[in-house]
Design a protein around this motif. Structure first.
Motif, PDB file in Angstrom:
ATOM      1  N   GLY A 257     151.814  14.140  79.235  1.00  0.00           N
ATOM      2  CA  GLY A 257     150.367  14.101  79.053  1.00  0.00           C
ATOM      3  C   GLY A 257     149.713  15.431  79.421  1.00  0.00           C
ATOM      4  O   GLY A 257     148.852  15.949  78.696  1.00  0.00           O
ATOM      5  N   VAL A 297     145.436  11.692  72.083  1.00  0.00           N
ATOM      6  CA  VAL A 297     146.016  10.492  72.711  1.00  0.00           C
ATOM      7  C   VAL A 297     147.032   9.846  71.762  1.00  0.00           C
ATOM      8  O   VAL A 297     148.139   9.457  72.160  1.00  0.00           O
ATOM      9  N   LYS A 298     146.660   9.771  70.466  1.00  0.00           N
ATOM     10  CA  LYS A 298     147.541   9.152  69.470  1.00  0.00           C
ATOM     11  C   LYS A 298     148.838   9.948  69.303  1.00  0.00           C
ATOM     12  O   LYS A 298     149.925   9.371  69.179  1.00  0.00           O
ATOM     13  N   ARG A 301     151.074   9.062  72.119  1.00  0.00           N
ATOM     14  CA  ARG A 301     151.630   7.720  71.990  1.00  0.00           C
ATOM     15  C   ARG A 301     152.710   7.675  70.915  1.00  0.00           C
ATOM     16  O   ARG A 301     153.778   7.110  71.103  1.00  0.00           O
ATOM     17  N   LYS A 309     150.739   9.200  79.132  1.00  0.00           N
ATOM     18  CA  LYS A 309     149.813   8.099  79.409  1.00  0.00           C
ATOM     19  C   LYS A 309     148.417   8.417  78.852  1.00  0.00           C
ATOM     20  O   LYS A 309     147.891   9.505  79.105  1.00  0.00           O
ATOM     21  N   PRO A 310     147.796   7.466  78.153  1.00  0.00           N
ATOM     22  CA  PRO A 310     146.433   7.710  77.652  1.00  0.00           C
ATOM     23  C   PRO A 310     145.468   8.125  78.770  1.00  0.00           C
ATOM     24  O   PRO A 310     144.595   8.964  78.553  1.00  0.00           O
ATOM     25  N   GLU A 311     145.647   7.566  79.970  1.00  0.00           N
ATOM     26  CA  GLU A 311     144.729   7.903  81.075  1.00  0.00           C
ATOM     27  C   GLU A 311     144.792   9.376  81.441  1.00  0.00           C
ATOM     28  O   GLU A 311     143.818   9.940  81.932  1.00  0.00           O
ATOM     29  N   THR A 314     142.282  11.026  79.334  1.00  0.00           N
ATOM     30  CA  THR A 314     140.868  10.671  79.540  1.00  0.00           C
ATOM     31  C   THR A 314     140.396  10.927  80.969  1.00  0.00           C
ATOM     32  O   THR A 314     139.223  11.184  81.193  1.00  0.00           O
TER      33      THR A 314
END
Ligand code: NAD
Ligand code: 13P
Ligand code: CA
Length: 408
Positions: A257, A297-298, A301, A309-311, A314
């Motif tokens: 990330g 984010v995509k 993933r 991790k998306p978090e 963000t």
């Protein structure tokens, strides 16, 4: 017991800033780190400008072009890549890569991503086998075999563990001591928390270095344990190397990330520069940033699965905050904006305006595009694709609103 010797591999705008930060910190933590910080300087000749505050017609340094490493060590300033910033005198500019890394147990990699492969080839066999790395490089390593993070690429090429540092970090502001945050991902296998016991053979003290990317062929590399007489490179001690009153570090474990945030936001920043260059406003820029963050984010993933991790995108500095700062004042943003205003290519603006500093967004846009094309996923990332098409002259910046509109 031993102390960690730290080398900064790179001396550009961010490389020199990292050298300043680390050199201040080793003096704050003398039981953990050796005082001298080596900074590898890619040697070149630089002439002191008659308008510079360093100009003195009688000085030998002002009789024609001088070696940049010698100017760094005499003036304690990198007048080409980080002008008007005083460097602590424990930063030593070293033009020899091999000599700069000798005996170092911590290597901080900060060079434009296009050069790191060749630098690692030269470093192979020249570093301590138990050295640990931190990559501050913003980019992704794409080849016909797939995609890797640069910390993975470095780790595998050199057979070491390498973490990542990335955040909303415009170098000049930080060099001036203006507050900023950053994110450090450092998550070596458990071997580092104990060190080898005296009875263990060197083989026992090696564990597999697991790669966060999906590629099976690239998974196996052996990691040598840090000898027990060094202070452990725990999160706490790694943080001490980078954290300053003006540079707040948050430690995480999500290497993918952290690395992807810094790489992909450079493509988003080009798009923001394109819309600004058209004279469009802050709303247009915000739209580009929104879609850009979603694609980041995509991308994590789709291609880094559970590991990104998306978090991280963000919540941490390396994600949305870096998108914001880069789309306001970064070099990729500024050069893309000027390119539209002047009717030039981004490359022409980079050559004319950056005095040798390098953009990472243009090559990343091409690299990400070639990877997405191989995966048959170009249409799934319309903003990244729009930036590539604009750079290639296949689309116009005015088309961005339609290009990023979701299709059904
Ligand atoms: P830079 O943009 O200042 O690039 C110039 C550097 O590249 C100089 O040190 C130059 O000597 C070196 N160089 C030129 N040709 C070379 C070659 N053939 N081989 C090796 N080195 C060569 O560099 P930077 O700002 O330090 O950026 C390094 C990395 O840090 C990039 O990935 C960038 O995205 C990232 N980063 C930069 C900033 C910033 O604000 N500048 C902030 C965060 C992260
Ligand atoms: P630019 O390379 O576009 O200047 O971005 C710097 C950066 O990484 C800010 O976090
Ligand atoms: Ca503005």
């Amino acid at each position: 017991s031993k102390k960690h010797k730290v080398t900064i591999v790179g001396s550009g705008n961010w490389g020199t800033t990292m050298a300043k930060i680390v050199a201040e910190n080793v003096r704050s933590h003398p039981s953990l780190f050796e005082e001298t910080v080596q900074m590898w300087v890619y040697e070149e000749e630089v002439t002191i400008d008659p308008k510079s505050r360093h100009y003195d017609p009688k000085s030998p340094l002002c009789q024609g072009p001088q070696k940049l490493s010698e100017l760094v060590n005499t003036l304690h300033e990198n007048i080409k890549y980080l002008p008007n910033i005083a460097l602590p005198d424990n930063v030593v500019g070293n033009p020899s890569l091999e000599d700069a890394v000798q005996d170092s147990s911590v290597l901080v990699f900060v060079i434009p991503h296009q050069f790191i492969g060749r630098i690692c080839d030269r470093l192979k066999g020249k570093i301590m086998p138990y050295a640990r790395g931190i990559s501050c490089i913003k980019g992704v390593d794409v080849s016909d075999k797939g995609i890797r993070l640069f910390c993975e690429a470095i780790g595998h090429q050199l057979g070491i563990y390498c973490g990542a540092l990335s955040g909303a970090n415009i170098a000049t502001e930080i060099a001036q001591g203006k507050y900023s945050e950053t994110t450090v991902a450092y998550d070596p296998p458990p071997i580092d928390s104990r060190g080898p016991s005296p009875t263990e053979s060197p083989r026992d003290s090696q564990v597999d270095l697991i790669s966060p990317s999906k590629e099976p062929g690239r998974r196996s590399a052996k990691l040598s344990a840090l000898p027990i007489d060094y202070p452990p490179l725990s999160h706490e001690n790694v943080k001490k190397l980078f954290h300053r009153p003006y540079f707040h570090v948050r430690m995480v474990s999500d290497v993918a990330g952290v690395s992807l945030g810094g790489a992909l936001k450079n493509v988003v920043a080009l798009a923001a520069g394109f819309t600004d260059g058209l004279g469009w406003g802050d709303n247009a820029k915000a739209a580009v940033m929104r879609v850009g963050l979603l694609e980041m984010v995509k991308f994590g993933r789709c291609f880094f699965g559970e590991t990104a991790k998306p978090e991280t995108f963000t919540e941490e500095s390396c994600g949305m905050a870096d998108v914001v700062t880069s789309c306001m004042g970064g070099r990729n943003f500024r050069c893309a904006k000027m390119a539209i205003e002047r009717g030039q290519s981004v490359y022409e603006v980079e050559q004319a305006e950056l005095n040798g500093q390098k953009l990472q967004g243009t090559s990343t846009a091409y690299e990400v595009h070639s990877f997405l094309k191989n995966e048959g996923m170009v249409d799934e990332f319309p903003l990244f694709t729009a930036v590539y098409d604009i750079l290639e002259g296949k689309a116009k910046p005015e088309q961005i609103p339609d290009l990023i509109e979701p299709r059904d």
